[in-house]
Design a protein around this motif. Structure first.
Motif, PDB file in Angstrom:
ATOM      1  N   THR A  49      51.579  42.777  -0.867  1.00 44.18           N
ATOM      2  CA  THR A  49      51.500  44.533  -1.471  1.00 44.18           C
ATOM      3  C   THR A  49      52.793  43.841  -2.125  1.00 44.18           C
ATOM      4  OG1 THR A  49      50.095  45.194   0.617  1.00 44.18           O
ATOM      5  CG2 THR A  49      50.892  46.288  -1.083  1.00 44.18           C
TER       6      THR A  49
ATOM      7  N   TYR B 275      54.730  52.457  -6.287  1.00 44.18           N
ATOM      8  CA  TYR B 275      52.974  52.377  -6.559  1.00 44.18           C
ATOM      9  C   TYR B 275      52.510  51.190  -5.274  1.00 44.18           C
ATOM     10  CZ  TYR B 275      53.581  55.015 -10.779  1.00 44.18           C
ATOM     11  OH  TYR B 275      53.913  55.887 -11.918  1.00 44.18           O
ATOM     12  N   GLN B 276      51.568  50.644  -5.193  1.00 46.15           N
ATOM     13  CA  GLN B 276      51.045  49.116  -4.233  1.00 46.15           C
ATOM     14  C   GLN B 276      50.186  48.707  -5.670  1.00 46.15           C
ATOM     15  OE1 GLN B 276      49.880  50.587  -0.582  1.00 46.15           O
ATOM     16  NE2 GLN B 276      51.901  52.603  -0.625  1.00 46.15           N
ATOM     17  N   THR B 277      50.315  47.342  -5.755  1.00 48.92           N
ATOM     18  CA  THR B 277      50.064  46.261  -6.534  1.00 48.92           C
ATOM     19  C   THR B 277      49.145  45.501  -5.641  1.00 48.92           C
ATOM     20  OG1 THR B 277      50.544  47.365  -8.094  1.00 48.92           O
ATOM     21  CG2 THR B 277      49.177  45.152  -8.308  1.00 48.92           C
ATOM     22  N   GLN B 278      48.449  45.182  -4.571  1.00 52.61           N
ATOM     23  CA  GLN B 278      47.920  43.787  -3.833  1.00 52.61           C
ATOM     24  C   GLN B 278      48.091  42.717  -4.363  1.00 52.61           C
ATOM     25  OE1 GLN B 278      47.702  44.363  -0.494  1.00 52.61           O
ATOM     26  NE2 GLN B 278      48.039  46.619  -1.158  1.00 52.61           N
TER      27      GLN B 278
ATOM     28  N   LYS C  80      46.843  39.049  -5.940  1.00 57.70           N
ATOM     29  CA  LYS C  80      45.445  38.229  -6.163  1.00 57.70           C
ATOM     30  C   LYS C  80      46.278  36.893  -5.361  1.00 57.70           C
ATOM     31  CE  LYS C  80      41.925  36.195  -9.847  1.00 57.70           C
ATOM     32  NZ  LYS C  80      42.483  36.613 -11.253  1.00 57.70           N
TER      33      LYS C  80
ATOM     34  N   THR D  73      50.961  39.139  -8.818  1.00 56.37           N
ATOM     35  CA  THR D  73      50.914  39.932  -8.916  1.00 56.37           C
ATOM     36  C   THR D  73      51.367  40.575  -9.941  1.00 56.37           C
ATOM     37  OG1 THR D  73      51.576  40.579  -6.887  1.00 56.37           O
ATOM     38  CG2 THR D  73      52.247  42.893  -7.864  1.00 56.37           C
TER      39      THR D  73
ATOM     40  N   ILE E  41      52.228  43.506 -13.256  1.00 59.92           N
ATOM     41  CA  ILE E  41      52.841  44.077 -12.745  1.00 59.92           C
ATOM     42  C   ILE E  41      53.538  45.520 -14.426  1.00 59.92           C
ATOM     43  CG2 ILE E  41      52.973  45.670 -10.485  1.00 59.92           C
ATOM     44  CD1 ILE E  41      55.746  45.143 -11.028  1.00 59.92           C
TER      45      ILE E  41
END
Length: 790
Positions: free
Chosen positions: A728, A740-743, A745, A754, A756
């Protein structure tokens, strides 16, 4: 006169291989024969059995004496004339003449199509000298790639006298159609026939055995008949070798020659009709370097560079498989339109792929690694070749289903480990190389098509996106401006050979240096931003940059000024400045250090640039230069670039002691012939041309990695963060005021991405860290990328 017993002087002097200055190579196309031979200095040179990567003799020549003071060794003391009996047919006619006119030796040399035998039909003509001349055959076995552990003996087979040697599971027998008057076996330099004849003018020592050493077999030939046949035969036992020798002689030279020539003529008749001087010879050379028992496996050269200075510590020489050279050879067969040959090569590549998707730096024919470096172009080029095979119908749909999992592994290795390479194509330096990057990017686009063919759309899209991002970074990694060398040649900049730093762009290399290989101490020390190479032309050859791109034109100007050498035979190019792989200044052989000489294959690459630029006549001129560089049709790895040194066999514009023939050079020659005929670069990938030359595609992404991530994100682009584990991403574009949090792939190839973009228009940086899901821990370190106008 001694008789019987073991020869004294074991184990003989230290064994050495023979000259790489080949004047011919030969083998039968028939699958019943597993022997390959080479010629040099008018005699039989190295022979290979039962595979093309196993050398079995140093050489076999004749010695002439008069029993008193006259001594003449064929390879050293006669004038040689060697030619093929027909263009493109590797059957040879040789005339060796005594300079004083005492004798002449005429030979025809072939391989028996049905047996493991090299046949020589010999005519010895003496011009009535007194006392009468005597003739001796001298064979130096180096069985099983080894000169120092051979055992030889005198014997017979079914009542026929022969000379034998064995090492491990390989044996050799030498037989003659006329009888042997005397025979002996001894240790080289102490009790061998050469030493005996040189001292006594006759075989005074007739030893029956010489065990476990560097040995030579010698036999005096009955000259009651001026014409006779010598058979050098191989087998897993001495009896097998003896049977081949006797059978070949009984079957007759003419019968073997007829079939040998016919089979080669049949194959040559399938090829395109090109009038270039050495087209048929180059085609035959490629074909002879393919292994019979490992179909599709093509060794780099049937030679050992500077072989007469190399011993048992150098077993491989160039007679092993380099995947890069193999794919270059496949390109030659593509140009020849021989689909079956290409199919075998691709299958061999797939069968020798490592479990991780890579290929060895080079390998023995069975796939066992010889050298263990990783060269990313050798992972990229097979992917390109697979797509070519599919598009040209040499790989069908069912075969592709079997190959695709392996091609995917190669793609995965490329995606995870590129574009940085542990070794460039010259196997010496690590970093970002224009040549390697060109092959990688072209391979990713080819891999995308293969992925689509096999229903993997997501992977196809990712391959194209990655190709675009890597393509956009070529100049960032390898183009320098404002250097003293640029000022010297009146250009703003140029592509360098390699940038070894993952975190330093080319523009910031400054006064950093690299210590190049093949030099003593720090003599290889060179400013990185002044390290010039012909490799930048690959950006045109692979369709990434137009031939009239100003950066290419600038680089070309510097290349020609710094790396081009003009010889009486035409123009040739060095690999890069301050190269150390070649003879020393005084002509002494390369011994781990030296000075790099010009490479004929680079004349071919330079000619392909001229074709891309539309200068067909300039390309023809360079093709003629390659013809002139050849020795009896065989192209060397390097040519001599200085004043002649006759005593060392070095002549300006002619071969050095490096590898000859070089399959890569012959493949380049064939492709150049076809490219000139088509008036376009034969093997330029269509995918790169369409994407980068016609559509001018640029990337929407800037990639960050732990190993070589970007430091700057141009405004409007997406930051793609690639990791090898699921995570994450915690990130901010306002210095952690907002988080912000981005999972990540999962791409299902061992990679996670990831993507962004900054949320605030006024953002000047992206900062981020990682929470690793499987390990359940934080990275405990923040990372940052600046946001700037492009």
């Amino acid at each position: 006169m001694s008789k019987n017993g073991e020869a004294p002087g074991a184990p003989g002097i230290e064994a050495r291989w023979s000259s790489s200055t080949k004047s011919g190579i030969g083998k039968a196309l028939n699958s019943a024969s597993d022997v390959t031979f080479t010629l040099s200095h008018g005699i039989l040179n190295e022979a290979y059995y039962p595979r093309e990567d196993i050398a079995c003799i140093r050489d076999m020549g004749l010695i002439v004496t008069d029993g008193h003071g006259f001594f003449s060794e064929e390879k050293r003391d006669t004038e040689h004339f060697t030619k093929t009996i027909e263009e493109g047919i590797p059957a040879y006619h040789i005339v060796n003449s005594d300079p004083s006119g005492k004798f002449k030796i005429t030979k025809e040399i072939i391989a028996d199509p049905f047996r493991n035998t090299i046949l020589q039909r010999i005519r010895f003509e003496a011009n009535h000298p007194e006392p009468p001349l005597q003739l001796f055959a001298l064979l130096a076995p180096h069985l099983n790639n080894e000169g120092g552990n051979n055992s030889g003996w005198l014997g017979e087979y079914k009542g026929v006298e022969m000379l034998f040697a064995k090492n491990g599971d390989i044996a050799v027998a030498m037989a003659c159609s006329t009888k042997w008057l005397h025979r002996s076996v001894g240790f080289v330099g102490t009790s061998d026939g050469w030493t005996d004849l040189h001292q006594h003018g006759k075989l005074k020592w007739q030893y029956e055995r010489a065990s476990r050493g560097n040995i030579a077999l010698t036999g005096e030939i009955d000259l009651s008949e001026n014409d006779f046949v010598l058979a050098i035969s191989f087998g897993r036992t001495h009896l097998e070798a003896a049977n081949h020798a006797r059978s070949s002689i009984l079957n007759g030279f003419n019968s073997a020659k007829r079939r040998y020539v016919q089979e080669w003529q049949t194959w040559q008749n399938t090829l395109p009709k090109i009038s270039a001087k050495n087209f048929k010879t180059s085609a035959a050379t490629l074909r002879m370097h393919e292994a019979k028992n490992f179909p599709g496996g093509i060794i780099a050269s049937l030679s050992i560079p500077w072989g007469n200075t190399k011993g048992d510590s150098d077993k491989s020489g160039y007679h092993v498989v380099w995947p890069r050279d193999l794919v270059e050879s496949a390109g030659g067969f593509n140009a020849l339109e021989t689909k079956a040959d290409i199919s075998r090569i691709v299958n061999y590549l797939m069968s020798t792929q490592n479990a991780d998707g890579s290929w060895p730096q080079n390998m023995w024919l069975q796939g066992e690694p010889n050298w263990t470096g990783i060269q990313m172009d050798q992972i990229a080029l097979p992917i390109l070749e697979m797509l070519k095979g599919y598009l040209r119908n040499t790989i069908g749909k069912n075969r592709m289903k079997r190959y695709w999992p392996l091609a995917k592994k190669a793609l995965t290795f490329l995606l995870i480990n590129g574009p940085y390479t542990d070794q460039d194509r010259w196997e010496e330096e690590s970093g970002f190389s224009p040549f390697t990057m060109a092959t990688e990017i072209a391979a990713l686009l080819a891999g995308a098509e293969l992925a689509e063919i096999n229903g993997e759309e997501t992977l196809a899209a990712y391959c194209r996106e990655t190709a675009d991002t890597w393509n956009d970074t070529i100049e960032y990694r390898t183009y320098v401006t404002g250097t003293p060398l640029a000022q010297k040649h009146g250009v703003d900049g140029y592509y360098i050979r390699i940038n070894p730093f993952a975190d330093i762009p080319a523009a910031e290399l400054g006064d950093r240096t690299i210590n190049l290989k093949n030099h003593h101490f720090d003599h290889g020390k060179t400013p990185i931003n002044e390290l010039i190479s012909v490799d930048a032309l690959a950006l045109v050859r692979f369709g990434l940059r137009a031939p009239d791109d100003q950066r290419i034109l600038n680089t070309l100007k510097v290349i020609d000024a710094e790396l081009k050498v003009d010889t009486p035979n035409g123009s040739c190019w060095y690999r890069y400045n301050n190269d150390g792989y070649g003879e020393h200044e005084n002509g002494d052989p390369y011994d781990g250090t030296g000075k790099g000489r010009a490479w004929p294959l680079l004349t071919g690459e330079r000619a392909h640039y001229e074709i891309a630029a539309g200068h067909i006549e300039s390309a023809r001129k360079l093709l003629n230069a390659m013809d002139a560089f050849a020795n009896n049709g065989l192209l060397p790895e390097q040519i001599w670039d200085k004043d002649d040194i006759p005593e060392k066999g070095l002549y300006r514009g002619r071969h050095t002691g490096s590898a000859m023939p070089l399959t890569w050079a012959h493949a380049e020659y064939i492709k150049l012939c076809i490219s000139i005929d088509h008036k376009k670069v034969f093997d330029m990938p269509e995918q790169t041309c369409e994407r980068y030359l016609r559509k001018n595609t640029v990337s929407d992404y800037q990639v960050w990695r732990f190993d070589n991530g970007t430091r700057v994100l141009p405004k409007g682009k997406t930051l793609r963060i690639e990791t090898l584990a699921d995570c994450t991403l915690h990130w901010t574009d306002d210095h952690w005021k907002t988080t912000y949090q981005t999972q990540a792939k999962h791409l299902n190839i061992g990679l996670f991405i990831t993507d962004i973009q900054p949320c605030h228009k006024e953002a000047t940086s992206l900062e981020f860290t990682f929470y690793w899901k499987e390990a359940k821990k934080w990275e405990c370190k923040n990372f940052s990328v600046r946001i700037e106008n492009e």
